[in-house]
Design a protein around this motif. Structure first.
Motif, PDB file in Angstrom:
ATOM      1  N   GLN A 209      -3.927 -23.432  59.045  1.00 32.47           N
ATOM      2  CA  GLN A 209      -2.836 -23.008  59.943  1.00 32.47           C
ATOM      3  C   GLN A 209      -2.226 -21.740  59.364  1.00 32.47           C
ATOM      4  OE1 GLN A 209      -0.588 -26.624  59.719  1.00 32.47           O
ATOM      5  NE2 GLN A 209      -1.469 -27.411  61.621  1.00 32.47           N
ATOM      6  N   ARG A 210      -2.198 -21.678  58.027  1.00 27.87           N
ATOM      7  CA  ARG A 210      -1.909 -20.436  57.320  1.00 27.87           C
ATOM      8  C   ARG A 210      -2.936 -20.292  56.198  1.00 27.87           C
ATOM      9  NH1 ARG A 210       3.720 -19.355  55.060  1.00 27.87           N
ATOM     10  NH2 ARG A 210       3.797 -21.584  54.510  1.00 27.87           N
ATOM     11  N   VAL A 211      -3.245 -19.058  55.876  1.00 28.99           N
ATOM     12  CA  VAL A 211      -4.249 -18.766  54.852  1.00 28.99           C
ATOM     13  C   VAL A 211      -3.580 -17.960  53.742  1.00 28.99           C
ATOM     14  CG1 VAL A 211      -6.498 -17.723  54.384  1.00 28.99           C
ATOM     15  CG2 VAL A 211      -6.010 -18.637  56.672  1.00 28.99           C
ATOM     16  N   LEU A 212      -3.729 -18.467  52.517  1.00 23.37           N
ATOM     17  CA  LEU A 212      -3.184 -17.753  51.365  1.00 23.37           C
ATOM     18  C   LEU A 212      -4.356 -17.030  50.688  1.00 23.37           C
ATOM     19  CD1 LEU A 212      -0.677 -19.330  48.842  1.00 23.37           C
ATOM     20  CD2 LEU A 212      -2.445 -17.765  48.102  1.00 23.37           C
ATOM     21  N   ILE A 213      -4.354 -15.715  50.794  1.00 24.29           N
ATOM     22  CA  ILE A 213      -5.471 -14.947  50.247  1.00 24.29           C
ATOM     23  C   ILE A 213      -5.112 -14.449  48.850  1.00 24.29           C
ATOM     24  CG2 ILE A 213      -7.012 -12.968  50.578  1.00 24.29           C
ATOM     25  CD1 ILE A 213      -6.536 -13.164  53.561  1.00 24.29           C
ATOM     26  N   MET A 214      -5.924 -14.865  47.868  1.00 17.00           N
ATOM     27  CA  MET A 214      -5.648 -14.532  46.463  1.00 17.00           C
ATOM     28  C   MET A 214      -6.681 -13.559  45.928  1.00 17.00           C
ATOM     29  SD  MET A 214      -4.745 -18.038  44.479  1.00 17.00           S
ATOM     30  CE  MET A 214      -3.940 -17.365  43.045  1.00 17.00           C
ATOM     31  N   HIS A 215      -6.213 -12.711  45.033  1.00 19.86           N
ATOM     32  CA  HIS A 215      -7.113 -11.803  44.336  1.00 19.86           C
ATOM     33  C   HIS A 215      -6.534 -11.570  42.955  1.00 19.86           C
ATOM     34  CE1 HIS A 215      -9.914  -8.652  43.531  1.00 19.86           C
ATOM     35  NE2 HIS A 215      -9.004  -7.702  43.558  1.00 19.86           N
ATOM     36  N   GLU A 216      -7.309 -11.848  41.938  1.00 17.74           N
ATOM     37  CA  GLU A 216      -6.854 -11.694  40.551  1.00 17.74           C
ATOM     38  C   GLU A 216      -5.481 -12.337  40.319  1.00 17.74           C
ATOM     39  OE1 GLU A 216      -7.289  -7.513  39.760  1.00 17.74           O
ATOM     40  OE2 GLU A 216      -9.474  -7.676  39.660  1.00 17.74           O
ATOM     41  N   GLY A 217      -5.345 -13.548  40.815  1.00 17.48           N
ATOM     42  CA  GLY A 217      -4.126 -14.315  40.547  1.00 17.48           C
ATOM     43  C   GLY A 217      -2.914 -13.889  41.345  1.00 17.48           C
ATOM     44  N   GLN A 218      -3.090 -12.956  42.292  1.00 17.68           N
ATOM     45  CA  GLN A 218      -1.956 -12.502  43.082  1.00 17.68           C
ATOM     46  C   GLN A 218      -2.231 -12.728  44.565  1.00 17.68           C
ATOM     47  OE1 GLN A 218       0.185  -9.473  41.276  1.00 17.68           O
ATOM     48  NE2 GLN A 218      -1.618  -8.532  40.308  1.00 17.68           N
ATOM     49  N   ILE A 219      -1.145 -12.809  45.324  1.00 19.94           N
ATOM     50  CA  ILE A 219      -1.285 -13.013  46.768  1.00 19.94           C
ATOM     51  C   ILE A 219      -1.472 -11.671  47.464  1.00 19.94           C
ATOM     52  CG2 ILE A 219      -0.135 -13.794  48.873  1.00 19.94           C
ATOM     53  CD1 ILE A 219       1.276 -15.900  47.247  1.00 19.94           C
ATOM     54  N   GLU A 220      -2.555 -11.555  48.201  1.00 17.53           N
ATOM     55  CA  GLU A 220      -2.772 -10.352  49.018  1.00 17.53           C
ATOM     56  C   GLU A 220      -2.082 -10.518  50.371  1.00 17.53           C
ATOM     57  OE1 GLU A 220      -4.602  -7.490  48.343  1.00 17.53           O
ATOM     58  OE2 GLU A 220      -4.989  -8.106  46.283  1.00 17.53           O
ATOM     59  N   GLN A 221      -2.152 -11.729  50.910  1.00 18.02           N
ATOM     60  CA  GLN A 221      -1.504 -12.021  52.193  1.00 18.02           C
ATOM     61  C   GLN A 221      -1.409 -13.533  52.347  1.00 18.02           C
ATOM     62  OE1 GLN A 221      -3.291  -9.967  55.530  1.00 18.02           O
ATOM     63  NE2 GLN A 221      -1.563 -10.396  56.886  1.00 18.02           N
ATOM     64  N   PHE A 222      -0.322 -13.975  52.958  1.00 17.12           N
ATOM     65  CA  PHE A 222      -0.158 -15.404  53.242  1.00 17.12           C
ATOM     66  C   PHE A 222       0.388 -15.491  54.661  1.00 17.12           C
ATOM     67  CE2 PHE A 222       2.099 -19.606  51.847  1.00 17.12           C
ATOM     68  CZ  PHE A 222       1.161 -20.332  52.551  1.00 17.12           C
ATOM     69  N   ALA A 223      -0.490 -15.771  55.608  1.00 21.05           N
ATOM     70  CA  ALA A 223      -0.094 -15.706  57.018  1.00 21.05           C
ATOM     71  C   ALA A 223      -1.043 -16.548  57.855  1.00 21.05           C
ATOM     72  CB  ALA A 223      -0.132 -14.252  57.487  1.00 21.05           C
TER      73      ALA A 223
END
Ligand SMILES: Nc1ncnc2c1ncn2[C@@H]1O[C@H](COP(=O)(O)OP(=O)(O)OP(=O)(O)O)[C@@H](O)[C@H]1O
Ligand SMILES: [Mg+2]
Length: 256
Positions: A209-223
């Motif tokens: 329903q929401r996707v938390l996109i991670m890269h190198e331990g950080q959030i790129e987008q959470f929507a």
């Protein structure tokens, strides 16, 4: 009414000198199905294991249902969190029924309640109880074993279920079937919060329903998937979506 049930506030995680998660903050609401998407080594499993206390953060605060995780009894906490992983680890010498009933047995439920729950759960994961309850894990396909893994994680009716790439080893069609199943189960159970880790963007966008996109331990987008597709927040996300466009057939398959 939204209620924040998983809260990360400036969470940092280092293994020795290696900082794998520098500063992570996000909130998940009760009843959400959130997927965590990221490439290998991006910190997905580490994040998931901090939610059920298997890994302790180096700094920052994690709150579960409003309570700081360090104040909680971790054994109790884990009992409130179903956990499904790729190597489901069904006990080979136990039947399907016994495997599902491991935790209820431990909690000393009476046999009638256990049998009733096992039947209910097998129906929920669409394996006819009479055909499957007495089988052993090696008498099941990989996909059926994963269904038992899901049933076992739900045995005590936990408010949270964490999934760590549970379908990674399955073929594309079985995988799609199980994704639909997870979605259906989530919809059929009120107020359950599911966190589902994957490195497959199709899976993440289809299920979450929401996707938390991670890269190198950080959030790129959470929507929401729609928001991500319409407005990728970073170049990294835009590049990721580029890989979906190259995969139009699969994308169509998921969304028709
Ligand atoms: N116990 C540990 N000790 C040292 N380093 C670790 C430990 N666990 C994880 N790491 C490191 O932390 C980083 C993040 O690992 P993590 O398992 O969270 O990644 P992931 O996103 O789940 O990757 P994958 O998709 O391959 O499962 C990696 O660089 C990994 O090597
Ligand atoms: Mg992992």
């Amino acid at each position: 009414m939204t209620k924040a049930v998983i809260q990360f506030e400036h969470v940092k995680k280092a293994f020795g000198n290696e900082v794998v998660i520098p500063d992570l903050s996000f909130t998940v609401n009760q009843g959400e199905l959130v997927t965590i998407l990221g490439s290998s080594g991006s910190g997905k499993t580490t994040t998931l294991k901090m939610i059920n206390g298997l890994i302790k953060p180096s700094a920052g605060t994690i709150r579960i249902d409003g309570q700081t995780i360090t104040d909680l009894d971790l054994v109790k906490l884990r009992r409130h969190m179903g956990y499904v992983v790729q190597q489901i680890g069904l006990f080979p010498h136990m039947t399907v029924g016994q495997n599902i009933a491991v935790v209820p047995q431990m909690l000393k439920w009476d046999q009638e309640r256990i049998d009733q729950r096992v039947t209910e759960l097998l129906n929920l994961v669409q394996l006819a109880p009479k055909d499957y309850v007495d089988r052993y894990p090696q008498q099941l396909s990989g996909g059926q074993q994963q269904r038992i893994g899901v049933a076992r994680a739900l045995a005590t009716n936990p408010p949270y279920v964490l999934f760590d790439e549970p379908f990674g080893a399955l073929d594309a069609l079985t995988r799609l079937e199980l994704q639909k199943e997870v979605k259906r189960i989530h919809e059929s159970l009120a107020d359950k919060t599911f966190m589902f880790v994957t490195h497959d963007i199709n899976e993440a966008l289809f299920l979450g329903q929401r996707v938390l996109i991670m890269h190198e331990g950080q959030i790129e987008q959470f929507a929401t998937p729609e928001e991500i597709v319409a407005h990728p927040a970073t170049e990294f996300v835009a590049d990721l979506l580029g890989t979906v466009q190259q995969n139009q057939n699969l994308w169509g398959h998921y969304h028709d």
